[in-house]
Structures are given as structure tokens and as C-alpha cells.
Design a protein around this motif. Structure first.
Motif, PDB file in Angstrom:
ATOM      1  N   GLU A   1      19.426 -30.465 -20.279  1.00 47.78           N
ATOM      2  CA  GLU A   1      18.989 -29.080 -20.090  1.00 47.78           C
ATOM      3  C   GLU A   1      19.103 -28.310 -21.402  1.00 47.78           C
ATOM      4  O   GLU A   1      18.156 -27.627 -21.829  1.00 47.78           O
ATOM      5  CB  GLU A   1      19.865 -28.437 -19.009  1.00 47.78           C
ATOM      6  CG  GLU A   1      19.289 -27.185 -18.401  1.00 47.78           C
ATOM      7  CD  GLU A   1      18.194 -27.464 -17.384  1.00 47.78           C
ATOM      8  OE1 GLU A   1      18.363 -28.350 -16.529  1.00 47.78           O
ATOM      9  OE2 GLU A   1      17.156 -26.800 -17.482  1.00 47.78           O
TER      10      GLU A   1
ATOM     11  N   LEU B   1      19.370 -29.542 -24.430  1.00 42.50           N
ATOM     12  CA  LEU B   1      18.524 -30.134 -25.464  1.00 42.50           C
ATOM     13  C   LEU B   1      17.083 -29.667 -25.304  1.00 42.50           C
ATOM     14  O   LEU B   1      16.408 -29.328 -26.275  1.00 42.50           O
ATOM     15  CB  LEU B   1      18.597 -31.652 -25.389  1.00 42.50           C
ATOM     16  CG  LEU B   1      17.865 -32.419 -26.490  1.00 42.50           C
ATOM     17  CD1 LEU B   1      18.429 -32.095 -27.859  1.00 42.50           C
ATOM     18  CD2 LEU B   1      17.946 -33.927 -26.240  1.00 42.50           C
ATOM     19  N   TYR B   2      16.621 -29.637 -24.062  1.00 38.53           N
ATOM     20  CA  TYR B   2      15.255 -29.189 -23.809  1.00 38.53           C
ATOM     21  C   TYR B   2      15.085 -27.732 -24.216  1.00 38.53           C
ATOM     22  O   TYR B   2      14.092 -27.361 -24.865  1.00 38.53           O
ATOM     23  CB  TYR B   2      14.915 -29.389 -22.333  1.00 38.53           C
ATOM     24  CG  TYR B   2      13.548 -28.898 -21.943  1.00 38.53           C
ATOM     25  CD1 TYR B   2      13.397 -27.850 -21.032  1.00 38.53           C
ATOM     26  CD2 TYR B   2      12.398 -29.458 -22.485  1.00 38.53           C
ATOM     27  CE1 TYR B   2      12.147 -27.399 -20.676  1.00 38.53           C
ATOM     28  CE2 TYR B   2      11.145 -29.004 -22.126  1.00 38.53           C
ATOM     29  CZ  TYR B   2      11.023 -27.982 -21.217  1.00 38.53           C
ATOM     30  OH  TYR B   2       9.777 -27.517 -20.867  1.00 38.53           O
TER      31      TYR B   2
ATOM     32  N   VAL C   1      11.126 -41.332 -26.208  1.00 39.47           N
ATOM     33  CA  VAL C   1      11.302 -39.881 -26.213  1.00 39.47           C
ATOM     34  C   VAL C   1      12.295 -39.483 -25.131  1.00 39.47           C
ATOM     35  O   VAL C   1      12.091 -39.795 -23.951  1.00 39.47           O
ATOM     36  CB  VAL C   1       9.947 -39.174 -25.984  1.00 39.47           C
ATOM     37  CG1 VAL C   1      10.145 -37.658 -25.919  1.00 39.47           C
ATOM     38  CG2 VAL C   1       8.975 -39.527 -27.095  1.00 39.47           C
ATOM     39  N   GLN C   2      13.348 -38.789 -25.548  1.00 44.49           N
ATOM     40  CA  GLN C   2      14.347 -38.311 -24.605  1.00 44.49           C
ATOM     41  C   GLN C   2      14.182 -36.818 -24.323  1.00 44.49           C
ATOM     42  O   GLN C   2      14.681 -36.329 -23.320  1.00 44.49           O
ATOM     43  CB  GLN C   2      15.760 -38.583 -25.142  1.00 44.49           C
ATOM     44  CG  GLN C   2      16.086 -40.047 -25.312  1.00 44.49           C
ATOM     45  CD  GLN C   2      16.257 -40.762 -23.972  1.00 44.49           C
ATOM     46  OE1 GLN C   2      16.288 -40.154 -22.906  1.00 44.49           O
ATOM     47  NE2 GLN C   2      16.377 -42.076 -24.037  1.00 44.49           N
TER      48      GLN C   2
ATOM     49  N   ASP D   1       7.206 -29.993 -25.306  1.00 44.01           N
ATOM     50  CA  ASP D   1       6.009 -29.807 -24.489  1.00 44.01           C
ATOM     51  C   ASP D   1       6.173 -30.402 -23.107  1.00 44.01           C
ATOM     52  O   ASP D   1       5.326 -30.185 -22.245  1.00 44.01           O
ATOM     53  CB  ASP D   1       4.802 -30.478 -25.174  1.00 44.01           C
ATOM     54  CG  ASP D   1       3.964 -29.474 -25.929  1.00 44.01           C
ATOM     55  OD1 ASP D   1       2.833 -29.793 -26.300  1.00 44.01           O
ATOM     56  OD2 ASP D   1       4.470 -28.357 -26.157  1.00 44.01           O
ATOM     57  N   GLY D   2       7.233 -31.213 -22.898  1.00 46.27           N
ATOM     58  CA  GLY D   2       7.514 -31.806 -21.596  1.00 46.27           C
ATOM     59  C   GLY D   2       6.503 -32.839 -21.143  1.00 46.27           C
ATOM     60  O   GLY D   2       6.331 -33.033 -19.941  1.00 46.27           O
ATOM     61  N   ARG D   3       5.837 -33.521 -22.089  1.00 46.85           N
ATOM     62  CA  ARG D   3       4.789 -34.457 -21.667  1.00 46.85           C
ATOM     63  C   ARG D   3       5.089 -35.912 -21.984  1.00 46.85           C
ATOM     64  O   ARG D   3       4.484 -36.808 -21.409  1.00 46.85           O
ATOM     65  CB  ARG D   3       3.470 -34.086 -22.342  1.00 46.85           C
ATOM     66  CG  ARG D   3       2.839 -32.823 -21.798  1.00 46.85           C
ATOM     67  CD  ARG D   3       1.449 -32.600 -22.400  1.00 46.85           C
ATOM     68  NE  ARG D   3       1.516 -32.085 -23.750  1.00 46.85           N
ATOM     69  CZ  ARG D   3       0.544 -32.230 -24.654  1.00 46.85           C
ATOM     70  NH1 ARG D   3      -0.526 -32.915 -24.371  1.00 46.85           N
ATOM     71  NH2 ARG D   3       0.671 -31.709 -25.859  1.00 46.85           N
ATOM     72  N   LEU D   4       5.975 -36.141 -22.919  1.00 50.54           N
ATOM     73  CA  LEU D   4       6.115 -37.510 -23.396  1.00 50.54           C
ATOM     74  C   LEU D   4       7.488 -38.133 -23.126  1.00 50.54           C
ATOM     75  O   LEU D   4       7.791 -39.192 -23.656  1.00 50.54           O
ATOM     76  CB  LEU D   4       5.849 -37.559 -24.909  1.00 50.54           C
ATOM     77  CG  LEU D   4       4.398 -37.404 -25.321  1.00 50.54           C
ATOM     78  CD1 LEU D   4       4.255 -37.454 -26.841  1.00 50.54           C
ATOM     79  CD2 LEU D   4       3.524 -38.474 -24.703  1.00 50.54           C
ATOM     80  N   ASN D   5       8.307 -37.489 -22.297  1.00 47.75           N
ATOM     81  CA  ASN D   5       9.614 -38.079 -21.998  1.00 47.75           C
ATOM     82  C   ASN D   5       9.449 -39.483 -21.437  1.00 47.75           C
ATOM     83  O   ASN D   5       8.575 -39.741 -20.602  1.00 47.75           O
ATOM     84  CB  ASN D   5      10.365 -37.212 -20.983  1.00 47.75           C
ATOM     85  CG  ASN D   5      10.918 -35.964 -21.627  1.00 47.75           C
ATOM     86  OD1 ASN D   5      10.209 -35.202 -22.257  1.00 47.75           O
ATOM     87  ND2 ASN D   5      12.208 -35.756 -21.474  1.00 47.75           N
ATOM     88  N   GLY D   6      10.288 -40.392 -21.917  1.00 49.11           N
ATOM     89  CA  GLY D   6      10.261 -41.762 -21.425  1.00 49.11           C
ATOM     90  C   GLY D   6       9.228 -42.641 -22.110  1.00 49.11           C
ATOM     91  O   GLY D   6       9.199 -43.845 -21.890  1.00 49.11           O
ATOM     92  N   THR D   7       8.403 -42.052 -22.981  1.00 50.33           N
ATOM     93  CA  THR D   7       7.347 -42.828 -23.634  1.00 50.33           C
ATOM     94  C   THR D   7       7.843 -43.382 -24.959  1.00 50.33           C
ATOM     95  O   THR D   7       8.567 -42.710 -25.667  1.00 50.33           O
ATOM     96  CB  THR D   7       6.135 -41.918 -23.903  1.00 50.33           C
ATOM     97  OG1 THR D   7       5.734 -41.322 -22.681  1.00 50.33           O
ATOM     98  CG2 THR D   7       4.983 -42.701 -24.481  1.00 50.33           C
TER      99      THR D   7
ATOM    100  N   PHE E   1      -1.671 -41.145 -28.069  1.00 51.97           N
ATOM    101  CA  PHE E   1      -0.326 -40.869 -27.632  1.00 51.97           C
ATOM    102  C   PHE E   1      -0.123 -39.394 -27.344  1.00 51.97           C
ATOM    103  O   PHE E   1       0.972 -38.915 -27.268  1.00 51.97           O
ATOM    104  CB  PHE E   1       0.690 -41.345 -28.670  1.00 51.97           C
ATOM    105  CG  PHE E   1       0.340 -40.935 -30.061  1.00 51.97           C
ATOM    106  CD1 PHE E   1      -0.205 -41.843 -30.926  1.00 51.97           C
ATOM    107  CD2 PHE E   1       0.522 -39.635 -30.489  1.00 51.97           C
ATOM    108  CE1 PHE E   1      -0.549 -41.477 -32.215  1.00 51.97           C
ATOM    109  CE2 PHE E   1       0.178 -39.254 -31.769  1.00 51.97           C
ATOM    110  CZ  PHE E   1      -0.355 -40.192 -32.631  1.00 51.97           C
TER     111      PHE E   1
END
Lengths: 467, 477
Positions: free
Chosen positions: A47, A49-50, A73-74, A78-84, A114
Motif C-alpha cells: 500500500e 509503496l504504491y 513488477v511488484q 499506473d497499476g497495469r503491469l504488476n506481476g509482469t 509491454f
């Protein structure tokens, strides 16, 4: 070509400068952000970190991504690439070597697979720095920035440079056209003048303005043209006079021949007399042609002087001796005074002809009972020969023309004595070949004095004039 | 002249062409996207130690504990507390508060030696600490100080918004006034007690605005048959606090403000709070139970709560009958207490929505949370299920919490069912689980997935599960 090189060079320099500045700025920024998120990321507080990533992204007008040590990505502002897995060269470099790295991506050209675009920007910069916790690297921070503005600025500058270069190119072209015209116009005029001259128009002249090389060339051309015109005029006059001179004896011969042919019966004595007249006319024409040829050779430079040391006393004495019988036949006293032994360098034959003509004229134009005196002396570095007579003299009006070709002061006497009217002209040319001078003074019915001056050292070497 | 014009035109065209070519050469950035994707490092580790069944590994909790120094002021110390398998961290924190701090002899525990910890409840940000009567024997000031230390310590824990202290299950008082819960504790403790005394004086001497007291009460709200606590602010004269509490309870539960309150002493000497409602009041067992907890845990020394509905006392609240004095004791209804789980379900657009659901008891387990996700969202909510159709609880092979990471072992059949996910669905599946576990499990900050006991590269081609993943707050809208 030069403008192209200048344009490319300028763009290269400006692009490198602006890009280099942007790279350095964003490198510093990325390092700073990496430092600021390090503690929060180390605590794995998603939270916080975001929130921090979003704040930093907004603060710096970009996008912030935090990856772990395997490029996943942790946290993404932009909240779009987490986990990628962010398989970028820059990420791989930093994860394997630490430090920082950067690259630029044109999202529209396919680099957006990407989803790293930033708003409407098609050119994005990605700067990556290592996230450190103490001495241990725990991840990587990617800062994505909008390079569209830089790209747009460079394109704008390029358009500006291009526009100005085009304008300058046009101006230079017009200026060069104007300047070249300033150079080519006089050359063109000169060329036209030469062409007119080759077609026979010797009156042609070119306009001359100023004092530059073209003006000098123009003046030289005009001078040459004037000389050619003069020479042409002289040649024409010469040919005209020559034709006229030849026509007279030919006419006489014609009459004598016709008399011989058509008079019937012909008295043999008369015939012999007529043939004698023809013979004399032929001799005159021969002499005339010979004299003409001499003049032509002199004028064309074909006459060569056989230079040698010429004892003037011997020359003058021999010449007087040859003419003494003619003088005595005319009851004219011929005296020769050789005051100095003087030797000149010259052509013996030509000099003899000069002295002979002067003495011959003096004898011819002195009435019976008169006297002719020939003197030789030395004056400085010159040999001086004077021929003095108490003959009929030369009228004032004829003085300027005495040395002209075919000019006769007394035409009747000249014809009577077999003269061609070229004697003094030849004398003058031959004297000038020797770098000497010939002058005279005369008084009508009193007499005439011809003065011949020759340099002792002979003529100065001229091309083709002397051997 | 024509030749010259032609030459000049050709030159001009050449100049333009060259300049245009240079002008048309666009500024280009070296596109780093060209070429094959970069090769990222992969974690090197021993064979997977995936969980089978549920476990919560012991760990060391690093937290701030407040003790009293020699001057009587609260002093923070950083402590490493061992939390054993299955132990609740809040319980361990209170135990640490009650222990003598070993770091310094100048610090003293917050309660007299031997004070028992009866229980700790944590739900929805409200922490309720129940201590033994030993604390009461130490005197009112000791109670006040213990409460302050507990509140200060817990309020600095993440997610705690209110702290309520009970003694033997009953609310505490000081200076004859109910204390309620604390939502902040940042002033000097002694000054707070002095203020309390001044409040009492004012309440005795006056009934105007200056005598009104500010209190925070924990009201209980039924949710899915369980009771969840909420903090409610009260502002009333001391004598009106019970009525104010009742009013706050009714408001929090969306009920008509139609009750009245009175305090009774039963023949057995027990203080009972009696609440009367009209006959048409929409009472049900869960509301009654919530009322019992609300009243008993604020009003000091109240042993039970009697509820009259249309003049008739309620005989039972759920399975619990009333006592001889028609009152219900909170201790008989503790099975109704629940904790709130924050669950994340996907929307159709792939974002996550947080929903709260009451679960019985406290100390949620990973499996229980995943089971709730497996159950799916409420039908009334326009949310999508997390798991693919056909997924069962047997697909959740195990969950273990260890060193801040929740290890989740999923079955191969579940993994196979996930392969048809598109990018949004895959992301929603992964982060619904991760966000749920991180939000509800103490100390968990990351989730590591296993597939049938082994590591896998991705869930369905896009989300990497090679290494632990943190929660994604950005996906929650």
C-alpha cells in the motif's frame, strides 16, 4: 551538399546535446527515486509503496515501476503491469550488473507490446536504477518518461533549420547568379567582340567599366582591335598604293606594246626605242616588287639581320665611291668626310643600302652644279652619318610624309629617276631594325640634311629580328 | 540563354532536393525495442517446499511496545517478539506488555505482575483486550495507565483504529465515568487522568455543554449472523451516555431510534442494563446479541443486558437463553462474535472490488480466506467469481505463512483451468488471492504460488509466479 552536411551536423549536435542533458537529468532522478522507495520496498508494504510510486510519478510527470531481482513488477504507479516480467534490456542490465541504464522506445513502432506507453506519448524513455538496501541490491526501479516533447522539440528545431537553410540556399543561389553574371557578362561581351572581329568587323570595341582585370582585358582588346583596324587600313592603303604603282608602269608597257603591235610600218629605231622603254618599265616594276617584298619581310619580322662588326668608314667610303660616277655625270660634287673610325654592330648589307639610298636621293634631288657632302662621325655611343645637299629641298607640307610608303615629293622627278617611292620607307624600317634613328631638316630650294644615328653596340636582341 | 536557365534550374532543384532530404530525415531515437526481449535472471533455489494443509510458521515480530519509565511516562521500545505457530500476534503483543521488559530495569510492565490476559479480539480495526481482575485490584490509576499503554501500542500497529479494554469481560471506568475505547493516545498519561477528574467535576457541577463528555464506544453490528465491532463517537452528559450509546447503536444498525434505557441492580446484586423497545420494533436475535455486547462493553460493571420488546422480556437470543434476571451476558454469546475479512473479487473490467464479510472467530487462516473467495461474491454484488468454474476446496492443496510470505499450493487441475484466462482474468485471479491474504493475515506481505507442489513460470502466460508477489493496491477500485 554543403547545406545538407550543415543541416545534418547541426541536428546531430543539437540532438546529442539535448538528449544527453535529458539522459543525465533522468538518470539522477531515477537514482533519487530508487533511494526514496528502497526502505518501503524492503518492508514489502504494498500500500505504502504504491502510494509512494504514484506520488513520485505525479511529481516527476512520469511512471514508476518497481521490480524484484527477477524483473517482475511488484509495484506500478499506473497499476497495469504488476506481476509482469519486464523483459527490457535496461532491466536485465541493472539486475545483472547494478548501476543504471536507459533506453528509448517508440511505442507506435511495436515497442508497446509491454504496454510501456505514457499517455499519448509515442516516444518514451526508460531509465532504470538499482534499488539498494544497505549494500544489497533488492530490485530495480524503472522511471518511464515522456520523450515525445524532446522528440517534438528536435523535430521542430529541425524544421526551423530546414526552413532557414532553404531560404539561405535560395538567397545564396540568387547572389551567386548575380555575381556570376557580373563575371560572365564582360567575358560574354568580349567573346561577342572577338566573334564580330573574326567576321571582319575591325571597328568593334567592348565596353569597359572600372579597373578590374576584366576592364584591363577589355582595354587590351580594344587596343588590339584598334591596331588591327589600323593595320588593316594601312594594308589596304598599301595594297591600293602598290596596285596603283604597278598599274602605272603596266599601263605604259601596254601602250608601248600596242604601239609596237599596231603601228605599221614601224620604224626600227622607233621600235628599238619603244622596246628600251618597255625594258626600263619592267626594271622599275622589278625594283618596285623587290622593294615591296623587302618592306613586307621587315614588317612581318621575317627579315633577319646578319649582325657583325661593320667598319662604318669603309661602308660609307665604298658607297660614296659607287655613286661618284653618277654624281659626276650630273655635274654634282660628291664629298666624303670620315671624321671618326667607328665600328657598329649591324647588318652590313642593310646598312649599305641605307647609306646608298640617302646619298642616291641627295644626288637625285640636287640640280647640276650642286654639291652633296657625306660625313661620318662618332657621338658618344653612336655612329652618326649625315648627308647634306643643296638641292631642291622638301616643302613643309611634305615633311610629315617623307618616310611614308609610295610618297613622292616630286612625282615627276621620282619617275624620271626610276624611284619606287619606297626608298625612304625602307631606309626607316632598316634603321629601326638596328635601333637607330633617321631624321632630316630641309628648306625648299636650299637643301636637305639627313642624319642617320646608329648605336655602336647594335640592336637589342628581339625575337626573330636579329641573328 | 536557355541552356543557362536549364543549368540553373537543375542546380536549384539539386539544392532543394539535398536540403529537403536532410530536412526530411527525422530525428530518430534508437528504438530499444528492436531485437529479441532481454533475458532476465531466474531465481536459483532448492526444490519447492510447497505447503500441504495449513500452517503458520513461527516468526519474529518486530514491533514497538510502550512501557512506563521511572517518571511515569510512556516510553517506546523496539521488541522482537516470537510468534509461534498458530499464535495471534496481538495476543503476543499484550503478553509482551504484561511482561517485564528485559531491556531496561527503568521500565516497568503496564499491569501488576500476575495480571492475566483473558483474550484479544481484533476485527475491522477494533482491538478489544480483556484482562483479569488483578488489574482492578491495583487501583483506578493502574487501570487508566494500562489502558493508555495498550492503546498506544496497538494504535501504532497497522490497521488498528480503536482499542477497547475490558476487565473480566466488562467495561472499565475511572473517576466514576465510563472510559470507552481509545482512537488516539498521544498525550501525557497523567494529564489525561487529570482531565478525566476535571470531567467528573464538571459533570457533577453542571449540565451545560461544557459538561458533555466525548467518548468512543464500540458498537456491534450484525453481519451475516455474526457481530462485527465498529467505533462510534458519543457526545453527551455523563448521565446521558447510556442513551447516547443506545442511539448510536440504533443508528449504526439502521434501526429506528425507539428504545429507552435504564440501569437496574438485580436482587443478586448484578448491575443489569435494561433496554425497552416497542412491540413493533424490528428485533431479531442478532440485533439483540449486538445490543448486549454494545451495552455491556461500554457501561462499566454491567453484568448483563435485558431486552424488553413491547413490555415483554426477550427470553433468548439465539441459542442463549436469558438468565434469571432476564439479562443476557456477553460471555454467553461470544460464539456470535466475528471478524471481518476483506475479500477482493473482480469486476467485469478486470479491476478488483473490496468487499467485507464476517467470519466467525478471530485469527483468520489462509485457507478460510481462500474458501471465502472460492464461495464467490454475494449475489447482490455485480462482481465476478475469482476461481474458474468447477474449482473446489480440494484444489487448494495447502497454505503456509512463513516469514511474511503466504505460500499457496494449487492443484494441477486448477492450474489447467486457468490457462484459458485472458490477461485481465489472469491478473484478477492472482491479485484477488494475493490482496486478500495480505490484507487479512498478520505479517503477510507477499504470496508465493505453487502448482501441485512445484514452481511454475506463470499462471497463464503473463503473471510470473516464479517468485513471491506483493499485493497490487492499484488494481483495487
Amino acid at each position: 551538399m554543403a547545406f545538407t552536411i550543415v543541416d545534418l551536423s547541426l541536428m546531430q549536435l543539437i540532438g546529442e546535446y539535448l538528449l544527453g542533458q535529458k539522459v543525465r537529468e533522468e538518470e539522477r532522478l531515477t537514482d533519487d527515486i530508487a533511494t526514496r522507495v528502497a526502505t518501503t520496498y524492503a518492508g514489502h508494504d504494498a500500500e505504502a509503496l504504491y502510494g509512494l510510486a504514484r506520488a513520485l510519478a505525479a511529481e516527476n510527470d512520469g511512471r514508476v515501476l518497481v521490480t524484484d531481482m527477477w524483473g517482475v513488477v511488484q509495484s506500478d504507479s499506473d497499476g497495469r503491469l504488476n506481476g509482469t516480467s519486464l523483459a527490457l534490456r535496461e532491466i536485465a542490465d541493472v539486475l545483472s550488473q547494478g548501476g543504471s541504464s536507459y533506453g528509448y522506445y517508440n511505442v507506435e513502432s511495436g515497442g508497446g507490446w509491454f504496454a510501456l506507453s505514457l499517455g499519448n506519448s509515442s516516444v518514451t524513455g526508460v531509465h532504470v536504477s538499482a534499488i539498494q538496501s544497505g549494500r544489497e541490491q533488492i530490485g530495480a526501479l524503472a522511471f518511464v518518461s515522456n520523450a515525445q516533447e524532446l522528440y517534438g522539440s528536435l523535430s521542430h528545431i529541425q524544421r526551423q533549420i530546414f526552413t532557414w537553410l532553404v531560404l539561405v540556399a535560395i538567397a545564396v543561389l540568387l547572389a551567386s547568379l548575380f555575381l556570376s553574371r557580373a563575371f560572365t557578362k564582360p567575358i560574354g561581351e568580349l567573346n561577342q567582340g572577338i566573334l564580330r572581329m573574326t567576321k571582319g568587323d575591325l571597328h568593334t570595341r567592348v565596353r569597359v567599366k572600372g579597373n578590374n582585370e576584366f576592364a584591363q582585358l577589355g582595354r587590351a582588346f580594344n587596343q588590339m582591335s584598334a591596331q588591327l583596324e589600323q593595320l588593316n587600313t594601312t594594308r589596304n592603303a598599301f595594297v591600293s598604293d602598290a596596285s596603283h604603282e604597278l598599274k602605272t608602269p603596266l599601263r605604259t608597257v601596254k601602250i608601248l606594246v600596242q604601239t609596237l603591235l599596231y603601228q605599221d610600218p614601224m620604224d626600227p629605231d622607233m621600235a628599238r626605242e619603244l622596246l628600251g622603254d618597255i625594258d626600263r618599265e619592267v626594271d622599275r616594276m622589278n625594283l618596285l616588287v623587290s622593294d615591296l617584298l623587302s618592306l613586307v619581310r621587315i614588317n612581318s619580322g621575317a627579315m633577319k639581320l646578319n649582325l657583325a662588326e661593320v667598319p662604318m668608314a669603309d661602308l660609307v667610303g665604298d658607297t660614296v665611291r659607287r655613286l661618284r660616277p653618277m654624281a659626276e655625270g650630273r655635274q654634282i660634287s660628291l664629298r666624303c668626310d670620315l671624321w671618326d673610325e667607328v665600328t657598329v654592330v649591324g647588318d652590313s648589307t642593310k646598312l649599305q643600302q641605307v647609306v646608298y639610298n640617302l646619298v642616291d636621293n641627295a644626288v637625285k634631288y640636287t640640280p647640276a652644279g650642286g654639291a652633296v657632302r657625306v660625313e661620318l662621325s662618332r657621338s658618344g655611343k653612336k655612329a652618326v652619318v649625315t648627308v647634306t645637299d643643296n638641292g631642291i629641298g622638301i616643302p613643309q607640307k611634305d615633311v610629315p610624309h617623307v618616310f611614308e610608303r609610295f610618297y613622292r615629293v616630286d612625282k615627276a622627278r621620282s619617275r624620271e629617276t626610276g624611284g619606287t617611292g619606297l626608298g625612304l620607307a625602307i631606309v626607316k624600317e632598316m634603321v629601326q631594325l638596328h635601333d637607330g634613328s633617321i631624321t632630316f631638316t630641309s628648306e625648299e630650294n636650299v637643301g636637305t640634311v639627313f642624319t642617320l644615328e646608329l648605336p655602336i653596340s647594335g640592336p637589342q636582341e628581339k625575337g626573330g629580328a636579329a641573328q | 540563354m536557355n541552356n543557362r536557365l536549364r543549368v540553373l534550374s537543375a542546380l536549384l532543384c539539386l539544392v532543394f532536393l539535398l536540403t529537403a532530404l536532410s530536412g526530411c530525415m527525422q530525428v530518430t531515437f534508437e528504438d530499444s525495442a528492436s531485437g529479441a526481449p532481454a533475458v532476465l535472471p531466474r531465481p536459483t533455489r532448492a526444490a519447492a517446499n510447497a505447503p500441504v494443509g495449513d500452517s503458520f510458521a513461527r516468526y519474529r515480530l518486530r514491533t514497538t511496545i510502550y512501557y512506563y519509565n521511572a517518571e511515569g511516562s510512556l516510553t517506546s521500545t523496539l521488541r522482537l517478539i516470537d510468534v509461534g505457530q498458530g499464535q495471534d500476534r496481538f495476543v503476543r503483543i499484550v503478553e509482551a506488555l504484561l511482561e517485564a521488559p528485559y531491556l531496561s530495569s527503568s521500565l516497568s510492565p503496564i499491569a501488576p505482575e500476575g495480571t492475566r490476559l483473558i483474550g484479544v479480539e481484533s476485527s475491522g480495526g477494533v482491538v478489544t483486550v480483556d484482562l483479569g481482575a488483578e488489574l482492578l485490584a491495583a487501583g483506578e490509576e493502574a487501570v487508566w495507565k494500562a489502558r493508555a499503554a495498550i492503546a498506544r501500542t496497538f494504535l501504532e500497529q497497522g490497521g488498528v483504529t480503536a482499542v477497547n479494554m475490558l476487565i473480566e469481560g466488562q467495561a472499565v471506568e475511572a473517576a466514576g465515568l465510563p472510559l470507552g475505547a481509545l482512537t488516539k493516545q498521544d498525550g501525557a498519561v497523567s494529564a489525561g487522568y487529570d482531565q478525566l477528574l476535571a470531567e467528573r467535576r464538571r459533570s457533577e457541577e453542571s449540565s451545560d455543554e461544557s459538561a458533555r463528555l466525548n467518548r468512543v464506544a464500540v458498537v456491534y453490528v450484525p453481519e451475516d449472523g455474526l457481530l462485527l465491532p465498529e467505533a462510534a463517537e458519543l457526545h453527551a452528559l455523563a448521565a446521558d451516555l447510556p442513551e447516547a450509546l443506545l442511539s448510536a447503536f440504533l443508528t449504526a444498525n439502521g434501526l429506528p431510534d425507539a428504545g429507552s434505557f435504564s440501569l437496574e441492580i438485580t436482587p443478586a446484586g448484578r448491575r443489569v442494563a435494561r433496554v425497552r423497545f416497542p412491540g413493533d420494533f424490528p428485533m431479531d436475535p442478532s440485533i439483540a446479541a449486538a445490543l448486549v455486547f454494545t451495552m455491556a462493553r461500554f457501561l462499566p460493571a454491567v453484568g448483563g443486558v435485558a431486552i424488553d420488546l413491547g413490555g415483554e422480556p426477550l427470553p433468548a437470543v439465539g441459542p442463549a437463553p436469558c438468565g434469571e434476571d432476564q439479562a443476557f451476558a456477553p460471555g454467553d454469546l461470544t460464539q456470535l462474535l466475528g471478524s471481518e475479512a476483506r475479500l477482493y473479487f473482480p469486476r467485469a473490467d478486470g479491476t478488483l472490488a473490496e468487499t467485507r464479510r464476517a467470519l466467525p472467530g478471530f485469527g483468520l487462516t489462509g485457507r478460510a480466506l481462500l474458501a471465502q473467495l472460492l464461495e464467490g461474491p454475494d449475489a447482490t454484488q455485480e462482481l465476478e467469481p475469482v476461481f474458474p468454474e468447477g474449482a473446489r476446496e480440494s484444489d487448494l492443496l495447502g497454505v503456509r505463512v512463513e516469514e511474511g510470505i503466504a505460500h499457496v499450493n494449487l492443484s494441477a487441475s486448477l492450474y489447467g483451468a486457468c490457462q484459458s484466462f485472458d490477461a485481465a482474468r489472469e491478473r484478477a485471479f492472482a491479485y484477488a488471492i494475493i490482496n486478500t491474504l495480505v490484507a487479512n493475515l498478520d505479517s503477510v506481505t507477499q504470496v508465493q504460488f505453487y502448482i501441485s507442489g512445484d514452481f511454475a513460470d506463470t499462471l497463464a502466460g503473463r503473471i510470473s509466479i516464479l517468485a513471491p508477489l506483493m499485493a497490487d493496491p492499484g488494481l483495487v477500485r
